[in-house]
Design a protein around this motif. Structure first.
Motif, PDB file in Angstrom:
ATOM      1  N   ARG A 235       0.939  -1.055  -0.102  1.00 33.19           N
ATOM      2  CA  ARG A 235      -0.043  -0.079  -0.027  1.00 33.19           C
ATOM      3  C   ARG A 235       0.938   1.218  -0.063  1.00 33.19           C
ATOM      4  NH1 ARG A 235      -5.144   0.425   4.175  1.00 33.19           N
ATOM      5  NH2 ARG A 235      -5.781  -0.939   2.515  1.00 33.19           N
ATOM      6  N   LEU A 236       0.407   2.321  -0.773  1.00 40.85           N
ATOM      7  CA  LEU A 236       1.083   3.433  -0.854  1.00 40.85           C
ATOM      8  C   LEU A 236      -0.133   4.525  -0.336  1.00 40.85           C
ATOM      9  CD1 LEU A 236       3.215   5.591  -1.531  1.00 40.85           C
ATOM     10  CD2 LEU A 236       2.296   5.383  -3.799  1.00 40.85           C
ATOM     11  N   SER A 237       0.283   5.360   0.656  1.00 38.69           N
ATOM     12  CA  SER A 237      -0.504   6.366   1.357  1.00 38.69           C
ATOM     13  C   SER A 237      -0.122   7.789   1.233  1.00 38.69           C
ATOM     14  CB  SER A 237      -0.932   5.845   2.729  1.00 38.69           C
ATOM     15  OG  SER A 237      -1.604   4.857   2.844  1.00 38.69           O
ATOM     16  N   LYS A 238      -0.864   8.665   1.231  1.00 39.78           N
ATOM     17  CA  LYS A 238      -0.512  10.104   1.344  1.00 39.78           C
ATOM     18  C   LYS A 238      -0.978  10.534   2.556  1.00 39.78           C
ATOM     19  CE  LYS A 238      -1.425  14.874   0.073  1.00 39.78           C
ATOM     20  NZ  LYS A 238      -2.159  15.166   1.358  1.00 39.78           N
ATOM     21  N   MET A 239      -0.026  10.877   3.490  1.00 39.84           N
ATOM     22  CA  MET A 239      -0.488  11.191   4.976  1.00 39.84           C
ATOM     23  C   MET A 239      -0.337  12.669   5.066  1.00 39.84           C
ATOM     24  SD  MET A 239      -1.264   8.155   5.881  1.00 39.84           S
ATOM     25  CE  MET A 239      -1.523   8.242   7.788  1.00 39.84           C
ATOM     26  N   GLY A 240      -0.999  13.458   6.250  1.00 37.08           N
ATOM     27  CA  GLY A 240      -0.785  14.774   6.590  1.00 37.08           C
ATOM     28  C   GLY A 240      -2.088  15.422   6.409  1.00 37.08           C
ATOM     29  N   SER A 241      -2.121  16.899   6.182  1.00 36.99           N
ATOM     30  CA  SER A 241      -3.280  17.580   6.432  1.00 36.99           C
ATOM     31  C   SER A 241      -3.812  17.697   4.981  1.00 36.99           C
ATOM     32  CB  SER A 241      -2.760  18.999   6.966  1.00 36.99           C
ATOM     33  OG  SER A 241      -2.258  19.076   8.376  1.00 36.99           O
ATOM     34  N   TYR A 249       5.558   8.929  -3.142  1.00 38.46           N
ATOM     35  CA  TYR A 249       6.288   8.016  -3.935  1.00 38.46           C
ATOM     36  C   TYR A 249       6.576   6.563  -3.187  1.00 38.46           C
ATOM     37  CZ  TYR A 249       7.488  11.669  -7.041  1.00 38.46           C
ATOM     38  OH  TYR A 249       7.363  12.883  -7.963  1.00 38.46           O
ATOM     39  N   GLY A 250       6.390   5.526  -3.813  1.00 32.63           N
ATOM     40  CA  GLY A 250       6.730   4.014  -3.182  1.00 32.63           C
ATOM     41  C   GLY A 250       7.364   2.953  -4.109  1.00 32.63           C
ATOM     42  N   GLN A 251       8.359   2.179  -3.916  1.00 31.00           N
ATOM     43  CA  GLN A 251       8.942   1.293  -4.626  1.00 31.00           C
ATOM     44  C   GLN A 251       9.542   0.073  -3.932  1.00 31.00           C
ATOM     45  OE1 GLN A 251      11.718   2.727  -7.517  1.00 31.00           O
ATOM     46  NE2 GLN A 251      11.483   1.209  -9.052  1.00 31.00           N
ATOM     47  N   ILE A 252       9.243  -1.102  -4.578  1.00 29.78           N
ATOM     48  CA  ILE A 252       9.787  -2.485  -3.874  1.00 29.78           C
ATOM     49  C   ILE A 252      11.325  -2.476  -4.220  1.00 29.78           C
ATOM     50  CG2 ILE A 252      10.062  -4.726  -3.756  1.00 29.78           C
ATOM     51  CD1 ILE A 252       7.536  -3.777  -2.245  1.00 29.78           C
ATOM     52  N   TYR A 253      12.123  -2.783  -3.300  1.00 27.96           N
ATOM     53  CA  TYR A 253      13.692  -2.860  -3.589  1.00 27.96           C
ATOM     54  C   TYR A 253      13.991  -4.414  -3.381  1.00 27.96           C
ATOM     55  CZ  TYR A 253      14.978   1.995  -4.318  1.00 27.96           C
ATOM     56  OH  TYR A 253      15.087   3.337  -4.835  1.00 27.96           O
ATOM     57  N   ILE A 254      14.739  -4.940  -4.307  1.00 21.80           N
ATOM     58  CA  ILE A 254      15.379  -6.216  -3.792  1.00 21.80           C
ATOM     59  C   ILE A 254      17.010  -6.122  -3.560  1.00 21.80           C
ATOM     60  CG2 ILE A 254      15.472  -8.592  -4.557  1.00 21.80           C
ATOM     61  CD1 ILE A 254      12.647  -7.783  -4.376  1.00 21.80           C
ATOM     62  N   ASN A 255      17.281  -6.536  -2.671  1.00 19.07           N
ATOM     63  CA  ASN A 255      18.772  -6.487  -2.212  1.00 19.07           C
ATOM     64  C   ASN A 255      19.400  -5.057  -2.437  1.00 19.07           C
ATOM     65  OD1 ASN A 255      18.997  -9.128  -1.634  1.00 19.07           O
ATOM     66  ND2 ASN A 255      19.162  -9.843  -3.976  1.00 19.07           N
ATOM     67  N   GLY A 256      18.535  -3.931  -2.068  1.00 22.01           N
ATOM     68  CA  GLY A 256      18.962  -2.734  -2.145  1.00 22.01           C
ATOM     69  C   GLY A 256      18.818  -2.006  -3.572  1.00 22.01           C
ATOM     70  N   VAL A 257      18.246  -2.538  -4.409  1.00 20.88           N
ATOM     71  CA  VAL A 257      18.463  -2.229  -5.981  1.00 20.88           C
ATOM     72  C   VAL A 257      16.580  -2.046  -6.168  1.00 20.88           C
ATOM     73  CG1 VAL A 257      18.926  -2.691  -8.315  1.00 20.88           C
ATOM     74  CG2 VAL A 257      20.499  -3.389  -6.602  1.00 20.88           C
ATOM     75  N   PRO A 258      16.336  -0.947  -6.727  1.00 23.61           N
ATOM     76  CA  PRO A 258      14.937  -0.984  -7.223  1.00 23.61           C
ATOM     77  C   PRO A 258      14.568  -1.916  -8.083  1.00 23.61           C
ATOM     78  CG  PRO A 258      16.349   0.944  -8.288  1.00 23.61           C
ATOM     79  CD  PRO A 258      16.983   0.184  -7.130  1.00 23.61           C
ATOM     80  N   ASN A 259      13.548  -2.620  -7.923  1.00 23.89           N
ATOM     81  CA  ASN A 259      13.172  -3.678  -8.661  1.00 23.89           C
ATOM     82  C   ASN A 259      11.682  -3.723  -9.276  1.00 23.89           C
ATOM     83  OD1 ASN A 259      11.827  -6.627  -9.055  1.00 23.89           O
ATOM     84  ND2 ASN A 259      14.421  -6.772  -9.313  1.00 23.89           N
ATOM     85  N   GLY A 260      10.873  -3.219  -8.297  1.00 26.84           N
ATOM     86  CA  GLY A 260       9.450  -2.917  -8.670  1.00 26.84           C
ATOM     87  C   GLY A 260       9.078  -1.728  -9.448  1.00 26.84           C
ATOM     88  N   ILE A 261       7.856  -1.586  -9.753  1.00 22.21           N
ATOM     89  CA  ILE A 261       7.446  -0.396 -10.598  1.00 22.21           C
ATOM     90  C   ILE A 261       7.342   0.835  -9.552  1.00 22.21           C
ATOM     91  CG2 ILE A 261       5.495   0.662 -11.873  1.00 22.21           C
ATOM     92  CD1 ILE A 261       4.735  -2.561 -12.576  1.00 22.21           C
ATOM     93  N   LEU A 262       7.805   1.847  -9.899  1.00 24.55           N
ATOM     94  CA  LEU A 262       7.920   3.052  -9.344  1.00 24.55           C
ATOM     95  C   LEU A 262       6.185   3.580  -9.118  1.00 24.55           C
ATOM     96  CD1 LEU A 262       8.908   5.537  -7.766  1.00 24.55           C
ATOM     97  CD2 LEU A 262       9.410   6.469  -9.993  1.00 24.55           C
ATOM     98  N   ARG A 263       5.862   3.703  -8.069  1.00 25.44           N
ATOM     99  CA  ARG A 263       4.411   4.111  -7.958  1.00 25.44           C
ATOM    100  C   ARG A 263       4.328   5.462  -7.251  1.00 25.44           C
ATOM    101  NH1 ARG A 263       1.680  -0.083 -10.487  1.00 25.44           N
ATOM    102  NH2 ARG A 263       2.523  -2.277  -9.759  1.00 25.44           N
ATOM    103  N   SER A 264       3.271   6.102  -7.456  1.00 26.43           N
ATOM    104  CA  SER A 264       2.970   7.619  -7.090  1.00 26.43           C
ATOM    105  C   SER A 264       1.542   7.904  -6.778  1.00 26.43           C
ATOM    106  CB  SER A 264       3.751   8.573  -7.821  1.00 26.43           C
ATOM    107  OG  SER A 264       3.329   8.686  -9.133  1.00 26.43           O
ATOM    108  N   ILE A 265       1.321   8.868  -5.916  1.00 27.78           N
ATOM    109  CA  ILE A 265      -0.101   9.322  -5.615  1.00 27.78           C
ATOM    110  C   ILE A 265       0.355  11.093  -5.412  1.00 27.78           C
ATOM    111  CG2 ILE A 265      -1.950   9.532  -4.316  1.00 27.78           C
ATOM    112  CD1 ILE A 265      -1.536   6.821  -3.082  1.00 27.78           C
TER     113      ILE A 265
END
Length: 319
Positions: A235-241, A249-265
């Protein structure tokens, strides 16, 4: 009267008194005796098939070879040697008869009867009589303790017991081999772990909340223990007022390397979130983390969380 050095044959000279040509008659007797002894010795020599093995092409059948040697042996003693050239390739357990004397089994050097097709037509093979058999003069082409169930099915080999045919390993079957892997011609069908919709793990601690503008990793992580393809739900969430527009932005990393799709809201709504699912091919010891960051507004933060791990255990729902 002079004589020859080796056989003392008399030599007549003109100054012999009186010359007597009859003295040469004993010479002929000596020559005759010596020639006969030499001829007999040569015959005996040639007939000694222990010291001087014979050689002959065969006749007879592929099961019962026969040869005729000259001079003919009186018997077939221990260590009698012969090289045969088969006129026809053998069937199983062939024998050899020499000048009609006995029928003797032909075996390899280990004393194992030949399988069909081992003595090829037109090729020479040497044997020595040992005990009641003719054993090959040279090795059988191999040795060792490999057993039929340890060799590939249908392939021949030679161990200490002679020629063998592989039976194969009963466990060398497609369902025991990883899908797509070819082991000695057997292609695996074992799928292993594949991504699916069966939840096998609830994740609570692999989270990250940050207002940083560069990717920040989650403190906790997932460590892979079994190779396979996994489906991660996160899950990717925007928190705040409310009312403050911000991109998170959020993304899955494998062994410290970006691997998944770059997500954004991009939103001005506090608490807005989107759930994503994504498949990853992972191997043992891989480390999975979720990273988060924002576009730079001070207060709103990016909140990311891996929530579930889902796989397919090979079941499909039937309606």
């Amino acid at each position: 009267m002079q004589q020859t050095t080796n056989y003392a044959l008399k030599k007549i000279e003109l100054n012999d008194s009186p010359p007597d040509i009859t003295v040469i008659n004993p010479n002929w007797d000596t020559i005759d005796t010596e020639l006969k002894e030499n001829a007999d010795a040569l015959t005996t020599h040639l007939a000694d098939y222990v010291k001087h093995p014979g050689i002959s092409a065969t006749s007879g059948t592929s099961k019962a070879y026969t040869v005729t040697l000259d001079p003919a042996p009186l018997d077939i003693p221990e260590f009698f040697g012969i090289t045969i050239i088969p006129h026809v390739t053998n069937v199983a357990s062939p024998t050899l008869t020499i000048n009609g004397i006995g029928t003797i089994a032909l075996k390899d050097q280990k004393g194992v009867a030949y399988a069909a097709g081992k003595l090829l037509a037109g090729k020479p093979y040497s044997f020595r009589k040992v005990g009641s058999d003719f054993l090959a003069d040279s090795g059988s082409g191999g040795g060792g303790n490999l057993q039929p169930n340890q060799a590939l099915a249908g392939f021949t080999f030679v161990n200490d017991e002679g020629e063998q045919v592989g039976l194969g390993d009963v466990d060398l079957i497609p369902v025991n081999i990883k899908k797509g892997v070819n082991i000695f011609g057997v292609v695996g069908t074992l799928a292993g772990i594949e991504a699916g919709n069966l939840k096998v793990y609830d994740v609570y601690n692999v989270t990250m909340q940050t207002n940083q503008t560069t990717p920040v990793p989650s403190i906790s992580s997932l460590k892979v223990t079994l190779e396979g393809t996994y489906r991660l739900k996160y899950r990717l969430s925007k928190m705040g007022s409310a009312g403050l527009v911000c991109t998170v932005y959020g993304q899955i990393y494998i062994n410290g390397v970006p691997n998944g799709i770059l997500r954004s809201i991009t939103s001005s709504t506090a608490g807005e979130y989107i759930d994503y699912t994504e498949d990853f091919t992972l191997k043992p010891t891989d480390i999975v983390r979720i990273y988060a960051w924002t576009s730079g507004t001070t207060y709103p933060t990016s909140y990311t969380q891996i929530r579930e791990v889902l796989i397919n255990l090979g079941f499909t729902e039937q309606k």
